[in-house]
Motif scaffolding. Structure first.
Motif, mmCIF file in Angstrom:
data_model
loop_
_atom_site.group_PDB
_atom_site.id
_atom_site.type_symbol
_atom_site.label_atom_id
_atom_site.label_comp_id
_atom_site.label_asym_id
_atom_site.label_seq_id
_atom_site.Cartn_x
_atom_site.Cartn_y
_atom_site.Cartn_z
ATOM 1 N N VAL A 180 40.189 -6.116 9.104
ATOM 2 C CA VAL A 180 39.357 -5.029 8.573
ATOM 3 C C VAL A 180 39.420 -5.021 7.051
ATOM 4 O O VAL A 180 38.384 -4.899 6.368
ATOM 5 C CB VAL A 180 39.818 -3.667 9.135
ATOM 6 N N HIS A 181 40.612 -5.176 6.513
ATOM 7 C CA HIS A 181 40.783 -5.187 5.056
ATOM 8 C C HIS A 181 40.049 -6.364 4.431
ATOM 9 O O HIS A 181 39.362 -6.213 3.401
ATOM 10 C CB HIS A 181 42.266 -5.247 4.710
ATOM 11 N N TRP A 182 40.182 -7.557 5.027
ATOM 12 C CA TRP A 182 39.563 -8.745 4.447
ATOM 13 C C TRP A 182 38.038 -8.649 4.459
ATOM 14 O O TRP A 182 37.393 -8.962 3.466
ATOM 15 C CB TRP A 182 40.022 -9.987 5.213
ATOM 16 N N ASP A 233 35.498 -3.066 18.603
ATOM 17 C CA ASP A 233 36.183 -4.318 18.926
ATOM 18 C C ASP A 233 35.744 -5.468 18.030
ATOM 19 O O ASP A 233 36.094 -6.629 18.280
ATOM 20 C CB ASP A 233 35.963 -4.691 20.396
ATOM 21 N N PHE A 234 35.021 -5.169 16.955
ATOM 22 C CA PHE A 234 34.546 -6.235 16.075
ATOM 23 C C PHE A 234 35.675 -7.090 15.497
ATOM 24 O O PHE A 234 35.561 -8.329 15.482
ATOM 25 C CB PHE A 234 33.691 -5.670 14.933
ATOM 26 N N PRO A 235 36.775 -6.514 14.974
ATOM 27 C CA PRO A 235 37.836 -7.367 14.430
ATOM 28 C C PRO A 235 38.352 -8.386 15.444
ATOM 29 O O PRO A 235 38.607 -9.548 15.096
ATOM 30 C CB PRO A 235 38.926 -6.360 14.035
ATOM 31 N N GLU A 236 38.493 -7.950 16.706
ATOM 32 C CA GLU A 236 38.941 -8.868 17.741
ATOM 33 C C GLU A 236 37.899 -9.956 17.994
ATOM 34 O O GLU A 236 38.234 -11.125 18.202
ATOM 35 C CB GLU A 236 39.232 -8.107 19.041
ATOM 36 N N LYS A 237 36.620 -9.581 17.957
ATOM 37 C CA LYS A 237 35.549 -10.565 18.142
ATOM 38 C C LYS A 237 35.585 -11.613 17.038
ATOM 39 O O LYS A 237 35.430 -12.814 17.296
ATOM 40 C CB LYS A 237 34.181 -9.869 18.140
ATOM 41 N N GLY A 282 25.668 -6.098 8.395
ATOM 42 C CA GLY A 282 25.903 -5.553 9.733
ATOM 43 C C GLY A 282 26.339 -6.622 10.720
ATOM 44 O O GLY A 282 26.431 -7.809 10.375
ATOM 45 N N VAL A 283 26.572 -6.210 11.948
ATOM 46 C CA VAL A 283 27.014 -7.141 12.994
ATOM 47 C C VAL A 283 26.003 -8.254 13.191
ATOM 48 O O VAL A 283 26.356 -9.411 13.443
ATOM 49 C CB VAL A 283 27.255 -6.387 14.316
ATOM 50 N N ALA A 284 24.712 -7.920 13.082
ATOM 51 C CA ALA A 284 23.662 -8.924 13.296
ATOM 52 C C ALA A 284 23.802 -10.095 12.330
ATOM 53 O O ALA A 284 23.493 -11.241 12.686
ATOM 54 C CB ALA A 284 22.288 -8.276 13.142
ATOM 55 N N ASN A 335 25.356 -16.419 24.685
ATOM 56 C CA ASN A 335 26.764 -16.790 24.550
ATOM 57 C C ASN A 335 27.270 -16.595 23.125
ATOM 58 O O ASN A 335 28.217 -17.250 22.710
ATOM 59 C CB ASN A 335 26.962 -18.243 24.983
ATOM 60 N N ASN A 336 26.639 -15.683 22.418
ATOM 61 C CA ASN A 336 27.089 -15.360 21.072
ATOM 62 C C ASN A 336 28.187 -14.304 21.170
ATOM 63 O O ASN A 336 27.974 -13.204 21.698
ATOM 64 C CB ASN A 336 25.915 -14.833 20.241
ATOM 65 N N ILE A 337 29.375 -14.639 20.701
ATOM 66 C CA ILE A 337 30.534 -13.751 20.834
ATOM 67 C C ILE A 337 30.277 -12.373 20.234
ATOM 68 O O ILE A 337 30.806 -11.361 20.712
ATOM 69 C CB ILE A 337 31.777 -14.409 20.208
ATOM 70 N N PHE A 338 29.447 -12.300 19.230
ATOM 71 C CA PHE A 338 29.222 -11.021 18.548
ATOM 72 C C PHE A 338 28.222 -10.111 19.267
ATOM 73 O O PHE A 338 28.116 -8.930 18.933
ATOM 74 C CB PHE A 338 28.747 -11.267 17.107
#
Length: 360
Positions: free
Chosen positions: A238-240, A260-264, A296-298, A314-317
């Protein structure tokens, strides 16, 4: 080859390419170059600095009984874990490695940096070292002449430190006799009484085979740059991401880091720090291409698709069952259904890459 040592011929060639580009494209290239040049400090920087400090203390105490253990540093980690950037940043910012004008009025650089050749014979290693010193080498020089000449030039140029990147190439041999010759050569370099050299070697895990020799083991320390854990390093991720987007790129960041974005991101990059940094910078680049001021996530999803060639499903995000997907997985189901492969707006279809692999 870094920008500060580009040859005049290459500068001219790159200038011609630049002249063919639009103002928008050169502005984007310049902005990304500035962003990419920013160093992202982590806990690993402090760990490496501690190793280097020990090495310097041992060097200045060489004639009064230094500790042998600190004559070599092995920086070991998986591909794209950030080893090279870690070492290069330290060398660039520690005054011990900076150039200076000696008592004879000659500009001297105390650290020699080069990448291990492939194939990496002892002859090739010495020749590449000589060329990195700017010393002209005849093409027919033999190993028995190359190494004494290399050692002589190290003394003449007042080099005290050598950094060899991709150093696992030095032991990519099934011939144990050749590997032992390399170990013996390194041992000789670091224990020369009249001119002690200190070695920094960076590479993937096979590099540690050097330490199967007990004398190498007693003269070296290891910094393992391990993979990141999606849970233990969540706050770091998150910091990076925040620092790169907000501070380095001076863009806004959409509100998506609490889920769950950092884990992704860790999963998509195979736990490799270098790939996490690069993925974030690529997401920034896509936001700039779109002309928006918020990442953004996109943008991460687009960057991942273009890096891996994965299909949309099959895009992890974006996939719901992303934990079941292998990093960098490039599935064919959507392609069979008629969807187009991932493309780069500037260059067309992209070749699939493995998870965490960098586009050349």
């Amino acid at each position: 080859m870094t920008a500060k040592n580009l040859s005049p011929a290459l500068v001219e060639a790159l200038s011609r390419v630049r002249q063919s580009m639009s103002a928008d494209q050169t502005a984007l290239a310049d902005r990304m170059a500035t962003i990419n040049a920013r160093h992202l400090k982590t806990f690993r920087d402090d760990a490496f600095a501690a190793h280097v400090d020990r090495m310097k203390r041992g060097l200045v105490a060489h004639y009064s009984g230094d500790e042998k253990q600190y004559r070599m540093i092995l920086v070991v980690g998986s591909s794209h874990s950030g080893k090279s950037t870690l070492v290069e940043h330290a060398l660039d910012n520690d005054p011990a490695f900076h150039s200076y004008v000696d008592s004879e009025g000659t500009e001297t650089v105390p650290v020699l940096r080069f990448q291990a050749p492939s194939p990496c014979t002892l002859r090739n290693l010495a020749v590449d070292g000589l060329e990195a010193l700017g010393f002209p080498v005849k093409s027919d020089i033999v190993e028995s002449r190359a190494w004494p000449l290399f050692r002589q030039q190290l003394k003449h140029r007042k080099v005290l430190f050598i950094f060899i990147d991709e150093a696992q190439q030095t032991i990519n041999s099934n011939n144990e006799h050749e590997i032992q010759k390399l170990r013996d050569t390194f041992k000789h370099l670091v224990q020369m009484d009249d001119w002690p050299i200190r070695l920094i070697l960076a590479g993937v895990s096979p590099l540690e085979r050097l330490r199967e020799d007990m004398q190498i083991r007693s003269r070296s320390t290891v910094l393992n740059v391990g993979d990141l854990d999606p849970v233990a390093h969540r706050a770091h991720v998150v910091h990076w991401v925040t620092k790169i987007v907000n501070e380095h790129a001076e863009l806004a960041l959409a509100d998506f880091l609490n889920g769950d974005f950092p884990e992704k991101l860790v999963h998509a990059c195979g736990g490799c720090f270098g790939s996490i940094v690069e993925s974030t910078r690529l997401a920034v680049e896509h936001a700039l291409i779109e002309g928006v001021d918020e990442v953004g996530v996109a943008h991460f999803a687009t960057a991942y698709a273009q890096r891996t060639g994965c299909s949309p499903s099959n895009n992890i995000f974006t996939a719901k069952d992303w934990r079941s997907l292998a990093p960098g997985a490039a599935r064919k189901e959507d392609a069979k259904a008629g969807s187009a492969p991932a493309t780069n707006p500037a260059s067309g279809p992209m070749k699939p890459l493995r998870g965490g692999e960098r586009r050349k």
